[in-house]
Design a protein around this motif. Structure first.
Motif, PDB file in Angstrom:
ATOM      1  N   PRO A   1      51.321  39.678  41.648  1.00 31.98           N
ATOM      2  CA  PRO A   1      50.929  38.461  40.928  1.00 31.98           C
ATOM      3  C   PRO A   1      50.160  38.862  39.666  1.00 31.98           C
ATOM      4  CG  PRO A   1      49.507  38.796  42.821  1.00 31.98           C
ATOM      5  CD  PRO A   1      50.581  39.850  42.891  1.00 31.98           C
ATOM      6  N   ARG A   2      50.402  38.196  38.576  1.00 30.15           N
ATOM      7  CA  ARG A   2      49.746  38.571  37.326  1.00 30.15           C
ATOM      8  C   ARG A   2      48.501  37.713  37.113  1.00 30.15           C
ATOM      9  NH1 ARG A   2      51.146  41.883  33.175  1.00 30.15           N
ATOM     10  NH2 ARG A   2      50.035  41.494  31.243  1.00 30.15           N
ATOM     11  N   ALA A   3      47.379  38.388  37.004  1.00 30.76           N
ATOM     12  CA  ALA A   3      46.114  37.707  36.728  1.00 30.76           C
ATOM     13  C   ALA A   3      46.082  37.316  35.251  1.00 30.76           C
ATOM     14  CB  ALA A   3      44.951  38.633  37.048  1.00 30.76           C
ATOM     15  N   PRO A   4      45.243  36.372  34.896  1.00 29.54           N
ATOM     16  CA  PRO A   4      45.090  36.026  33.484  1.00 29.54           C
ATOM     17  C   PRO A   4      44.645  37.252  32.667  1.00 29.54           C
ATOM     18  CG  PRO A   4      43.952  34.434  34.881  1.00 29.54           C
ATOM     19  CD  PRO A   4      44.400  35.555  35.767  1.00 29.54           C
ATOM     20  N   GLU A   5      44.972  37.253  31.381  1.00 31.66           N
ATOM     21  CA  GLU A   5      44.628  38.388  30.506  1.00 31.66           C
ATOM     22  C   GLU A   5      43.132  38.671  30.492  1.00 31.66           C
ATOM     23  OE1 GLU A   5      46.700  40.629  29.146  1.00 31.66           O
ATOM     24  OE2 GLU A   5      48.242  39.488  30.196  1.00 31.66           O
TER      25      GLU A   5
ATOM     26  N   ILE B   1      38.882  44.361  33.811  1.00 28.93           N
ATOM     27  CA  ILE B   1      38.928  45.370  34.880  1.00 28.93           C
ATOM     28  C   ILE B   1      38.323  46.708  34.461  1.00 28.93           C
ATOM     29  CG2 ILE B   1      40.497  46.792  36.289  1.00 28.93           C
ATOM     30  CD1 ILE B   1      42.136  44.229  36.785  1.00 28.93           C
ATOM     31  N   PRO B   2      38.606  47.255  33.275  1.00 28.80           N
ATOM     32  CA  PRO B   2      37.967  48.532  32.929  1.00 28.80           C
ATOM     33  C   PRO B   2      36.435  48.468  32.935  1.00 28.80           C
ATOM     34  CG  PRO B   2      39.827  48.126  31.487  1.00 28.80           C
ATOM     35  CD  PRO B   2      39.604  46.858  32.278  1.00 28.80           C
ATOM     36  N   THR B   3      35.882  47.375  32.426  1.00 26.48           N
ATOM     37  CA  THR B   3      34.421  47.238  32.428  1.00 26.48           C
ATOM     38  C   THR B   3      33.893  47.092  33.849  1.00 26.48           C
ATOM     39  OG1 THR B   3      34.499  46.227  30.241  1.00 26.48           O
ATOM     40  CG2 THR B   3      32.489  45.874  31.537  1.00 26.48           C
TER      41      THR B   3
ATOM     42  N   VAL C   1      41.739  49.972  43.860  1.00 28.28           N
ATOM     43  CA  VAL C   1      42.595  48.783  43.916  1.00 28.28           C
ATOM     44  C   VAL C   1      42.677  48.121  42.536  1.00 28.28           C
ATOM     45  CG1 VAL C   1      42.754  46.426  44.835  1.00 28.28           C
ATOM     46  CG2 VAL C   1      42.325  48.353  46.383  1.00 28.28           C
ATOM     47  N   LEU C   2      41.543  47.959  41.887  1.00 29.43           N
ATOM     48  CA  LEU C   2      41.537  47.339  40.553  1.00 29.43           C
ATOM     49  C   LEU C   2      42.288  48.197  39.538  1.00 29.43           C
ATOM     50  CD1 LEU C   2      37.870  45.989  40.384  1.00 29.43           C
ATOM     51  CD2 LEU C   2      39.977  44.649  40.632  1.00 29.43           C
ATOM     52  N   TYR C   3      42.050  49.503  39.580  1.00 32.53           N
ATOM     53  CA  TYR C   3      42.730  50.407  38.656  1.00 32.53           C
ATOM     54  C   TYR C   3      44.246  50.367  38.870  1.00 32.53           C
ATOM     55  CZ  TYR C   3      44.454  54.612  36.442  1.00 32.53           C
ATOM     56  OH  TYR C   3      45.192  55.478  35.676  1.00 32.53           O
TER      57      TYR C   3
ATOM     58  N   VAL D   1      46.912  49.120  36.054  1.00 35.28           N
ATOM     59  CA  VAL D   1      47.842  50.103  35.488  1.00 35.28           C
ATOM     60  C   VAL D   1      49.277  49.790  35.907  1.00 35.28           C
ATOM     61  CG1 VAL D   1      47.845  51.960  37.227  1.00 35.28           C
ATOM     62  CG2 VAL D   1      47.937  52.530  34.808  1.00 35.28           C
ATOM     63  N   SER D   2      49.466  49.172  37.061  1.00 33.40           N
ATOM     64  CA  SER D   2      50.808  48.778  37.486  1.00 33.40           C
ATOM     65  C   SER D   2      51.359  47.668  36.592  1.00 33.40           C
ATOM     66  CB  SER D   2      50.814  48.295  38.939  1.00 33.40           C
ATOM     67  OG  SER D   2      50.541  49.360  39.805  1.00 33.40           O
ATOM     68  N   LEU D   3      50.473  46.798  36.123  1.00 37.52           N
ATOM     69  CA  LEU D   3      50.909  45.681  35.294  1.00 37.52           C
ATOM     70  C   LEU D   3      51.045  46.036  33.817  1.00 37.52           C
ATOM     71  CD1 LEU D   3      48.917  42.698  36.844  1.00 37.52           C
ATOM     72  CD2 LEU D   3      51.349  43.195  37.071  1.00 37.52           C
ATOM     73  N   ILE D   4      50.107  46.824  33.293  1.00 36.19           N
ATOM     74  CA  ILE D   4      50.133  47.047  31.840  1.00 36.19           C
ATOM     75  C   ILE D   4      50.160  48.524  31.443  1.00 36.19           C
ATOM     76  CG2 ILE D   4      49.112  44.846  31.241  1.00 36.19           C
ATOM     77  CD1 ILE D   4      46.444  46.122  30.934  1.00 36.19           C
ATOM     78  N   GLY D   5      50.153  49.418  32.414  1.00 33.16           N
ATOM     79  CA  GLY D   5      50.235  50.842  32.110  1.00 33.16           C
ATOM     80  C   GLY D   5      48.899  51.428  31.707  1.00 33.16           C
TER      81      GLY D   5
END
Length: 185
Positions: free
Chosen positions: A37-41, A47-49, A93-95, A99-103
């Protein structure tokens, strides 16, 4: 727990292979983004922060766990190290999700910094993270399968020192990578 105790090296190997397969699969684009599922942008960009903050919390937790065991407070040590593993799991999990969604994120700083600073730091961070995974699993499996009274006679104290050291350096370098990717450039 005797069954786990007799299989700690094998379980460590299986957990390590599965974990690394997930990481390399996500980074390599093997995990189809359409399945997630794609979370909002705004969530994806946060996520990195969040992961940098999780890494900082993990560092504090690991150091506190080390201090607790040095003082002989086994219960506090156990709670803190389980919390550190929980933070590591949350980070992972967050990483993997992002990365699965946007590389992977591209470095946008100067080429010389990328070549002589960023890539070496990133390489050491990745290498230590890879080496830390089996050390952490091995240490946790020993702790879970032996009574506290027997742990000192196992590899738990030695493996725990190695795992904690690798974890601390890897988390610290991960924060440096975050700063180079998202704050400095």
């Amino acid at each position: 727990m005797l069954e786990v105790r007799d299989r700690v090296p094998a379980l460590t190997a299986v957990l390590t292979v599965v974990s690394l397969a997930l990481v390399f699969g996500a980074v390599g684009g093997v995990i189809p983004a359409e399945l997630l599922p794609r979370a909002p942008e705004t969530v994806l960009s946060a996520i990195p922060t969040v992961n940098a903050l999780v890494s900082a919390a993990a560092i504090v937790t690991i150091v506190a766990g080390i201090r607790a065991i040095r003082r002989g407070n086994v219960d506090q040590h156990r709670r803190l190290m389980v919390a550190a593993f929980g933070l590591f799991t949350l980070f992972l999990v967050l990483y993997l999700y992002r990365v699965s969604l946007i590389g992977p994120t591209e470095f946008t700083g100067p080429a010389a910094v990328e070549t002589y600073v960023y890539f070496p730091i990133l390489a050491i961070h990745i290498l230590l993270a890879i080496v830390a995974i089996p050390a952490v699993y091995y240490t946790l499996l020993l702790a879970a399968s032996y009574p506290v009274s027997e742990l000192a006679r196992t590899n738990h104290p030695r493996a725990g020192k190695v795992a904690a050291t690798l974890w601390l350096i890897s988390f610290s370098l991960g924060i440096v990578v975050y700063l180079m990717l998202y704050v400095v450039w």
